[in-house]
Design an enzyme around this catalytic site. Sequence first.
Site, mmCIF file in Angstrom:
data_model
loop_
_atom_site.group_PDB
_atom_site.id
_atom_site.type_symbol
_atom_site.label_atom_id
_atom_site.label_comp_id
_atom_site.label_asym_id
_atom_site.label_seq_id
_atom_site.Cartn_x
_atom_site.Cartn_y
_atom_site.Cartn_z
ATOM 1 C CE LYS A 65 -10.054 20.469 -49.827
ATOM 2 N NZ LYS A 65 -9.911 21.712 -48.898
ATOM 3 C CB ALA A 126 -11.365 15.197 -37.713
ATOM 4 N N GLY A 127 -11.396 16.505 -41.149
ATOM 5 C CA GLY A 127 -11.253 16.037 -42.459
ATOM 6 C C GLY A 127 -10.120 16.485 -43.170
ATOM 7 N NE ARG A 150 -20.973 14.850 -38.318
ATOM 8 C CZ ARG A 150 -21.536 15.224 -39.517
ATOM 9 N NH1 ARG A 150 -22.510 15.949 -39.392
ATOM 10 N NH2 ARG A 150 -21.066 15.086 -40.470
ATOM 11 C CB THR A 151 -17.318 11.311 -37.067
ATOM 12 O OG1 THR A 151 -18.294 11.488 -37.625
ATOM 13 C CG2 THR A 151 -16.945 9.549 -36.845
ATOM 14 C CE1 TYR A 212 -13.724 29.281 -50.677
ATOM 15 C CE2 TYR A 212 -14.987 31.022 -51.681
ATOM 16 C CZ TYR A 212 -14.323 29.669 -51.578
ATOM 17 O OH TYR A 212 -14.600 28.899 -52.814
HETATM 18 P P1 ATR Z 1 -12.983 18.903 -45.949
HETATM 19 O O1 ATR Z 1 -11.862 18.242 -46.965
HETATM 20 O O2 ATR Z 1 -13.176 20.324 -46.454
HETATM 21 O O3 ATR Z 1 -12.150 18.978 -44.851
HETATM 22 P P2 ATR Z 1 -14.312 16.823 -45.174
HETATM 23 O O4 ATR Z 1 -13.207 15.827 -45.251
HETATM 24 O O5 ATR Z 1 -15.811 16.070 -45.718
HETATM 25 O O6 ATR Z 1 -14.270 18.157 -45.983
HETATM 26 O O7 ATR Z 1 -14.665 17.134 -43.815
HETATM 27 C C1 ATR Z 1 -15.808 17.967 -43.176
HETATM 28 C C2 ATR Z 1 -15.559 17.982 -41.654
HETATM 29 O O8 ATR Z 1 -16.813 18.781 -41.538
HETATM 30 C C3 ATR Z 1 -15.598 16.782 -41.196
HETATM 31 O O9 ATR Z 1 -14.715 16.989 -39.860
HETATM 32 C C4 ATR Z 1 -17.080 16.540 -40.702
HETATM 33 O O10 ATR Z 1 -17.556 15.894 -39.523
HETATM 34 P P3 ATR Z 1 -17.407 14.462 -39.502
HETATM 35 O O11 ATR Z 1 -16.053 13.703 -39.694
HETATM 36 O O12 ATR Z 1 -18.365 13.863 -38.272
HETATM 37 O O13 ATR Z 1 -18.506 13.980 -40.883
HETATM 38 C C5 ATR Z 1 -17.424 18.247 -40.450
HETATM 39 N N1 ATR Z 1 -18.868 18.347 -40.368
HETATM 40 C C6 ATR Z 1 -19.797 18.589 -41.588
HETATM 41 N N2 ATR Z 1 -21.063 18.638 -41.273
HETATM 42 C C7 ATR Z 1 -21.002 18.903 -39.913
HETATM 43 C C8 ATR Z 1 -21.982 19.241 -39.180
HETATM 44 N N3 ATR Z 1 -23.202 19.251 -39.632
HETATM 45 N N4 ATR Z 1 -21.719 19.174 -37.680
HETATM 46 C C9 ATR Z 1 -20.568 19.081 -37.417
HETATM 47 N N5 ATR Z 1 -19.373 18.672 -38.152
HETATM 48 C C10 ATR Z 1 -19.615 18.710 -39.263
#
Ligand code: ATR
Length: 271
Positions: A65, A126-127, A150-151, A212
């Site tokens: 996104k 935070a994505g 996480r990050t 969902y």
């Molecule tokens: P979207 O567009 O759906 O928001 P994204 O931009 O890839 O997808 O963001 C996914 C989010 O899920 C991120 O905040 C990611 O954390 P990181 O920024 O650290 O990657 C979080 N996420 C995905 N897998 C995770 C996990 N196993 N534990 C914790 N957070 C996770």
Amino acid sequence: MKQFAVIGNPIKHSLSPILHNWVFKFLSIKANYRKIHVSEDEIPNIIKEIRDGSISGINVTIPYKESIIRYIDEINPRSIAIGSINCIMKSQSKLIGNNTDWFGFCKTIEKNQIKIREKNVFLFGAGGTAKAIIFALKQLGVNKIYLFNRTVSKANKLKDNIVSPHHYNELDNLINQDSILVNTTSVGMQSNDSPIKLGLINKQNILIDVIYNPLETCFIKYGNSIGAKTINGLEMFIFQALASLDLWFGESITKQVNFQQIKTYLEENIC
Ligand code: ATR
């Protein structure tokens, strides 16, 4: 026949084809919608297909996104403010990016009569989806957003007078009785994990998950088991999809769609 698609990775969980093809059939529109598993290096090929008219519109899901923005010619001002897009179309010769996630979230909050004004919200992730929800929460008059990711560096980039980034290990001290908890991470989609320690959740919390499929993630299941108010991602998903359709067809074609009918249909189709 017009072609539409959702792109992402993973994409198996997506119900977008079921929803959109149901609407096309219901409105007698000659079009088809499919899901395409796309790796980062395949994005230019998809962009080419929209440019040459092979695909009329796409939805973008996890994790593209934000990264797809660089391929788009024009982003509407709201999506610029959000920093992520989930809907792309071609207008004249330009590729236009839009965000309908924020709208889907606002409509879901309104439909479920959740009061956000002056409230504190705990947001996980935070994505791209988190960015749209932060925008929506601000529109809805939120007092403060405690942001956990996480990050941590990604959360820190979103810091402002409303958004306050924190480490997950600070959650124990910050969370309280009437907190609203929103999961925007993908945790719970492919595993039975929760984005936060379940023991931190109490009955007075309101739990919202953007996932969902499954309808009940571990997070939502636990909330239900202790009697908390919970909202899964299905309604937000439907609202964002209907808004995408209206953008692609240039008018409110989905006014004729019965929301509850489509919700029931999707619930029946989630395995
Ligand atoms: P979207 O567009 O759906 O928001 P994204 O931009 O890839 O997808 O963001 C996914 C989010 O899920 C991120 O905040 C990611 O954390 P990181 O920024 O650290 O990657 C979080 N996420 C995905 N897998 C995770 C996990 N196993 N534990 C914790 N957070 C996770």
